[in-house]
Design a protein around this motif. Structure first.
Motif, PDB file in Angstrom:
ATOM      1  N   VAL A 189     -15.573  34.596 -12.155  1.00 32.33           N
ATOM      2  CA  VAL A 189     -15.844  33.458 -11.276  1.00 32.33           C
ATOM      3  C   VAL A 189     -14.624  32.563 -11.179  1.00 32.33           C
ATOM      4  CG1 VAL A 189     -17.235  31.365 -11.000  1.00 32.33           C
ATOM      5  CG2 VAL A 189     -18.328  33.491 -11.737  1.00 32.33           C
ATOM      6  N   SER A 190     -13.950  32.345 -12.305  1.00 30.80           N
ATOM      7  CA  SER A 190     -12.793  31.444 -12.309  1.00 30.80           C
ATOM      8  C   SER A 190     -11.640  31.998 -11.487  1.00 30.80           C
ATOM      9  CB  SER A 190     -12.337  31.165 -13.745  1.00 30.80           C
ATOM     10  OG  SER A 190     -11.956  32.370 -14.392  1.00 30.80           O
ATOM     11  N   GLU A 191     -11.462  33.344 -11.496  1.00 30.02           N
ATOM     12  CA  GLU A 191     -10.395  33.930 -10.682  1.00 30.02           C
ATOM     13  C   GLU A 191     -10.724  33.809  -9.198  1.00 30.02           C
ATOM     14  OE1 GLU A 191      -7.836  38.064 -10.024  1.00 30.02           O
ATOM     15  OE2 GLU A 191      -9.360  37.965 -11.590  1.00 30.02           O
ATOM     16  N   GLY A 192     -11.994  34.032  -8.851  1.00 30.51           N
ATOM     17  CA  GLY A 192     -12.405  33.844  -7.456  1.00 30.51           C
ATOM     18  C   GLY A 192     -12.196  32.416  -7.014  1.00 30.51           C
ATOM     19  N   HIS A 193     -12.508  31.458  -7.904  1.00 28.12           N
ATOM     20  CA  HIS A 193     -12.300  30.040  -7.592  1.00 28.12           C
ATOM     21  C   HIS A 193     -10.818  29.744  -7.399  1.00 28.12           C
ATOM     22  CE1 HIS A 193     -11.675  25.758  -8.687  1.00 28.12           C
ATOM     23  NE2 HIS A 193     -12.767  25.594  -7.968  1.00 28.12           N
ATOM     24  N   GLN A 194      -9.978  30.363  -8.224  1.00 27.18           N
ATOM     25  CA  GLN A 194      -8.528  30.144  -8.114  1.00 27.18           C
ATOM     26  C   GLN A 194      -8.001  30.658  -6.782  1.00 27.18           C
ATOM     27  OE1 GLN A 194      -6.664  28.410  -9.937  1.00 27.18           O
ATOM     28  NE2 GLN A 194      -4.587  28.973  -9.349  1.00 27.18           N
ATOM     29  N   ILE A 195      -8.489  31.812  -6.334  1.00 33.58           N
ATOM     30  CA  ILE A 195      -8.081  32.348  -5.036  1.00 33.58           C
ATOM     31  C   ILE A 195      -8.502  31.397  -3.925  1.00 33.58           C
ATOM     32  CG2 ILE A 195      -8.435  34.230  -3.382  1.00 33.58           C
ATOM     33  CD1 ILE A 195      -8.799  36.092  -5.824  1.00 33.58           C
ATOM     34  N   GLY A 196      -9.747  30.893  -3.995  1.00 38.00           N
ATOM     35  CA  GLY A 196     -10.232  29.947  -2.987  1.00 38.00           C
ATOM     36  C   GLY A 196      -9.422  28.669  -2.970  1.00 38.00           C
ATOM     37  N   ASP A 197      -9.063  28.164  -4.155  1.00 36.13           N
ATOM     38  CA  ASP A 197      -8.251  26.948  -4.231  1.00 36.13           C
ATOM     39  C   ASP A 197      -6.869  27.165  -3.632  1.00 36.13           C
ATOM     40  OD1 ASP A 197      -9.863  24.976  -5.166  1.00 36.13           O
ATOM     41  OD2 ASP A 197      -8.952  24.818  -7.146  1.00 36.13           O
ATOM     42  N   THR A 198      -6.314  28.359  -3.841  1.00 36.53           N
ATOM     43  CA  THR A 198      -4.999  28.670  -3.274  1.00 36.53           C
ATOM     44  C   THR A 198      -5.056  28.677  -1.752  1.00 36.53           C
ATOM     45  OG1 THR A 198      -4.435  30.001  -5.222  1.00 36.53           O
ATOM     46  CG2 THR A 198      -3.131  30.364  -3.222  1.00 36.53           C
ATOM     47  N   VAL A 199      -6.108  29.273  -1.194  1.00 36.97           N
ATOM     48  CA  VAL A 199      -6.294  29.276   0.262  1.00 36.97           C
ATOM     49  C   VAL A 199      -6.377  27.850   0.776  1.00 36.97           C
ATOM     50  CG1 VAL A 199      -7.933  29.807   2.097  1.00 36.97           C
ATOM     51  CG2 VAL A 199      -7.347  31.553   0.412  1.00 36.97           C
ATOM     52  N   ARG A 200      -7.184  27.043   0.123  1.00 37.36           N
ATOM     53  CA  ARG A 200      -7.353  25.644   0.558  1.00 37.36           C
ATOM     54  C   ARG A 200      -6.016  24.898   0.533  1.00 37.36           C
ATOM     55  NH1 ARG A 200      -8.101  20.661  -1.713  1.00 37.36           N
ATOM     56  NH2 ARG A 200      -9.447  19.224  -0.533  1.00 37.36           N
ATOM     57  N   ARG A 201      -5.265  25.050  -0.556  1.00 39.92           N
ATOM     58  CA  ARG A 201      -3.986  24.337  -0.695  1.00 39.92           C
ATOM     59  C   ARG A 201      -2.990  24.767   0.376  1.00 39.92           C
ATOM     60  NH1 ARG A 201      -3.106  25.853  -5.288  1.00 39.92           N
ATOM     61  NH2 ARG A 201      -1.500  27.455  -4.958  1.00 39.92           N
ATOM     62  N   LYS A 202      -2.926  26.068   0.644  1.00 38.95           N
ATOM     63  CA  LYS A 202      -1.966  26.565   1.638  1.00 38.95           C
ATOM     64  C   LYS A 202      -2.295  26.059   3.042  1.00 38.95           C
ATOM     65  CE  LYS A 202      -0.210  30.711  -0.677  1.00 38.95           C
ATOM     66  NZ  LYS A 202       1.196  30.245  -0.622  1.00 38.95           N
ATOM     67  N   LEU A 203      -3.578  25.978   3.382  1.00 37.31           N
ATOM     68  CA  LEU A 203      -3.959  25.475   4.705  1.00 37.31           C
ATOM     69  C   LEU A 203      -3.606  24.000   4.847  1.00 37.31           C
ATOM     70  CD1 LEU A 203      -7.429  27.169   5.351  1.00 37.31           C
ATOM     71  CD2 LEU A 203      -5.193  27.809   6.263  1.00 37.31           C
ATOM     72  N   LEU A 204      -3.842  23.215   3.798  1.00 35.91           N
ATOM     73  CA  LEU A 204      -3.527  21.785   3.856  1.00 35.91           C
ATOM     74  C   LEU A 204      -2.018  21.563   3.951  1.00 35.91           C
ATOM     75  CD1 LEU A 204      -6.047  20.376   1.205  1.00 35.91           C
ATOM     76  CD2 LEU A 204      -6.223  20.248   3.700  1.00 35.91           C
ATOM     77  N   GLU A 205      -1.241  22.438   3.304  1.00 36.70           N
ATOM     78  CA  GLU A 205       0.214  22.302   3.341  1.00 36.70           C
ATOM     79  C   GLU A 205       0.797  22.766   4.669  1.00 36.70           C
ATOM     80  OE1 GLU A 205       1.019  23.055  -1.470  1.00 36.70           O
ATOM     81  OE2 GLU A 205       1.429  24.626   0.011  1.00 36.70           O
ATOM     82  N   LYS A 206       0.215  23.806   5.251  1.00 35.75           N
ATOM     83  CA  LYS A 206       0.774  24.419   6.449  1.00 35.75           C
ATOM     84  C   LYS A 206       0.420  23.658   7.718  1.00 35.75           C
ATOM     85  CE  LYS A 206       2.528  27.974   8.844  1.00 35.75           C
ATOM     86  NZ  LYS A 206       3.942  28.382   8.785  1.00 35.75           N
ATOM     87  N   PHE A 207      -0.793  23.113   7.790  1.00 29.80           N
ATOM     88  CA  PHE A 207      -1.275  22.487   9.021  1.00 29.80           C
ATOM     89  C   PHE A 207      -1.564  21.003   8.775  1.00 29.80           C
ATOM     90  CE2 PHE A 207      -2.583  26.941   8.915  1.00 29.80           C
ATOM     91  CZ  PHE A 207      -1.977  27.421  10.077  1.00 29.80           C
ATOM     92  N   ASP A 208      -0.742  20.146   9.380  1.00 30.15           N
ATOM     93  CA  ASP A 208      -0.872  18.709   9.148  1.00 30.15           C
ATOM     94  C   ASP A 208      -2.228  18.173   9.587  1.00 30.15           C
ATOM     95  OD1 ASP A 208       1.683  18.599   8.131  1.00 30.15           O
ATOM     96  OD2 ASP A 208       2.602  18.093  10.046  1.00 30.15           O
ATOM     97  N   GLU A 209      -2.785  18.729  10.682  1.00 31.33           N
ATOM     98  CA  GLU A 209      -4.040  18.190  11.194  1.00 31.33           C
ATOM     99  C   GLU A 209      -5.258  18.607  10.375  1.00 31.33           C
ATOM    100  OE1 GLU A 209      -3.037  21.357  14.354  1.00 31.33           O
ATOM    101  OE2 GLU A 209      -2.089  20.551  12.554  1.00 31.33           O
ATOM    102  N   VAL A 210      -5.105  19.655   9.552  1.00 31.19           N
ATOM    103  CA  VAL A 210      -6.216  20.109   8.705  1.00 31.19           C
ATOM    104  C   VAL A 210      -6.317  19.197   7.489  1.00 31.19           C
ATOM    105  CG1 VAL A 210      -7.101  21.973   7.260  1.00 31.19           C
ATOM    106  CG2 VAL A 210      -6.036  22.497   9.468  1.00 31.19           C
ATOM    107  N   THR A 211      -7.456  18.517   7.345  1.00 35.69           N
ATOM    108  CA  THR A 211      -7.634  17.566   6.249  1.00 35.69           C
ATOM    109  C   THR A 211      -8.775  17.941   5.321  1.00 35.69           C
ATOM    110  OG1 THR A 211      -9.070  16.164   7.601  1.00 35.69           O
ATOM    111  CG2 THR A 211      -6.704  15.656   7.615  1.00 35.69           C
ATOM    112  N   ASP A 212      -9.598  18.919   5.720  1.00 37.79           N
ATOM    113  CA  ASP A 212     -10.726  19.294   4.876  1.00 37.79           C
ATOM    114  C   ASP A 212     -10.968  20.796   5.018  1.00 37.79           C
ATOM    115  OD1 ASP A 212     -13.261  18.018   3.330  1.00 37.79           O
ATOM    116  OD2 ASP A 212     -13.917  19.715   4.550  1.00 37.79           O
ATOM    117  N   VAL A 213     -11.031  21.505   3.876  1.00 37.59           N
ATOM    118  CA  VAL A 213     -11.258  22.947   3.875  1.00 37.59           C
ATOM    119  C   VAL A 213     -12.370  23.268   2.880  1.00 37.59           C
ATOM    120  CG1 VAL A 213     -10.258  25.238   3.502  1.00 37.59           C
ATOM    121  CG2 VAL A 213      -8.834  23.382   4.418  1.00 37.59           C
TER     122      VAL A 213
END
Length: 385
Positions: free
Chosen positions: A266-290
């Motif tokens: 579960v923790s590895e799946g959560h880590q993958i999800g957190d990585t996706v969330r962080r990359k979207l927030l960093e890449k797209f300025d208008e994205v504020t919630d994932v």
């Protein structure tokens, strides 16, 4: 003042919106008064109509300031997604206001066209004011639209087009006044009607675009594709489905389902999800919630495991089957819900082997008895220290 309101005042985005809007307010006030006064003195109905347009800009500037202040407040218990829709509602209000103003201008101008005695002959001063209005309002449009693009604010973009409509209408007024001065008296009234139609078109576009946001229309296809591309290139992501996007004011909200290896923790799946969330927030300025949902398999069209029992019920049934064998704790059992069936991993301590002469027979008995439960497709037994 509330804490959230104070936070919005110090928000850098809000400060930029306020600055550009205050500049527009000052210009709109000066131009509006000048056009109406000079238009009345110089007998130009088109210039008076243009002055009303400028004062409508002034009114919308105040709406923008109010909406910007409140839409940038932090999320709270009653508004967990923030207050961005205040900006959207304000944009709808601006559009409706433009449409109403355009109808008033057009009604008055058309009524004068039908009665030649009511038509005016403008003076040269009206021509000068119309020309100055074109220059000032176009400069204000360029300033506002640059800030709107940088902040990705539909509300500021709406206000920028409000300024641009005033610049264009001033060009029409200039032509109408010049024509009336040359003896074509009806051109001043015709110019007023043209201005009204332009204002109504812009107002309608604003209402339609903001209404799409209010009903949660997805982001632009090219942006959705870019978001999808970033997600699928994160290590550990097997597949992506149920990607949903929407706007709230100048912000973009994203929620999605990620398919990962069903055997990871579960923790590895959560880590993958957190990585996706962080990359979207960093890449797209208008994205504020994932929001990321982790899946072991594709459940976009159906959820094949809905009918399967949860751990408590299943473990109780397994213990009944294993009652005459080794004592197995719930912590020794790992469940995998896949393809509408259960796969069960049992990790027994080596101490259990002391009770049995033939460990192979024990494993076979555990597997065979577990499979008498219809929902179980596969059982795997191993031993641990």
């Amino acid at each position: 003042m509330s804490t959230t309101a104070e936070a919005s005042v110090h928000n850098p985005r809000y400060r930029e919106v306020r600055k550009v809007t205050v500049v527009g307010t000052v210009v709109d006030f000066v131009l509006g008064v000048a056009k109406i006064v000079i238009g009345w003195i110089a007998h130009s109905e088109a210039l008076v109509a243009d002055g009303v347009h400028s004062l409508s800009d002034l009114a919308t500037d105040f709406v923008v300031l109010y909406a910007a202040r409140h839409s940038h407040m932090d999320a709270d218990e009653d508004h967990p997604y923030g207050h961005g829709r205040i900006e959207t509602l304000a944009t709808v209000g601006l559009g409706i206001m433009l449409i109403l103003v355009s109808f008033g201008i057009a009604w008055d101008a058309v009524s004068r066209i039908g009665v030649p005695d009511l038509l005016f002959t403008p003076g040269a001063l009206a021509l000068v004011v119309a020309f100055l209005s074109v220059l000032s309002k176009e400069a204000l449009y360029q300033y506002t639209v640059n800030v709107a693009r940088r902040l990705k604010s539909n509300m500021l973009m709406a206000n920028a087009w409000h300024h641009r409509s005033d610049a264009i209408s001033s060009i029409v007024v200039f032509i109408g006044v010049a024509g009336a001065m040359m003896g074509y008296h009806y051109l001043d009234a015709v110019a007023a009607v043209v201005v009204a139609v332009m204002i109504a078109k812009i107002g309608l576009d604003l209402v339609l675009s903001s209404t799409r946001e209010l009903i949660d229309t997805a982001l632009e296809p090219e942006l959705v594709e870019a978001i999808s591309d970033v997600i699928t290139h994160v290590n550990g992501v097997r597949a992506l489905h149920m990607l949903r996007t929407r706007r709230s004011g100048g912000r973009a909200l994203v929620d999605l389902h990620l398919q990962v290896d069903p055997r990871i923790s579960v923790s590895e799946g959560h880590q993958i999800g957190d990585t996706v969330r962080r990359k979207l927030l960093e890449k797209f300025d208008e994205v504020t919630d994932v929001t990321v949902h982790i899946d072991p398999e594709d459940d976009e069209t159906e959820s094949p495991c809905d009918h399967l029992p949860l751990r408590e019920e299943l473990v109780e049934r397994l213990r009944t089957q294993w009652s005459e064998m080794a004592s197995i704790d719930s912590e020794d059992i790992t469940l995998h819900y896949l393809s509408g069936k259960l796969q069960v991993d049992v990790a027994l301590p080596f101490s259990v082997l002391d009770q049995y002469d033939d460990p192979v027979q024990l494993v076979q008995q555990i597997e065979r008895s577990a499979k008498t439960i219809p929902e179980i497709e596969h059982v795997q037994v191993c031993f641990r220290a």
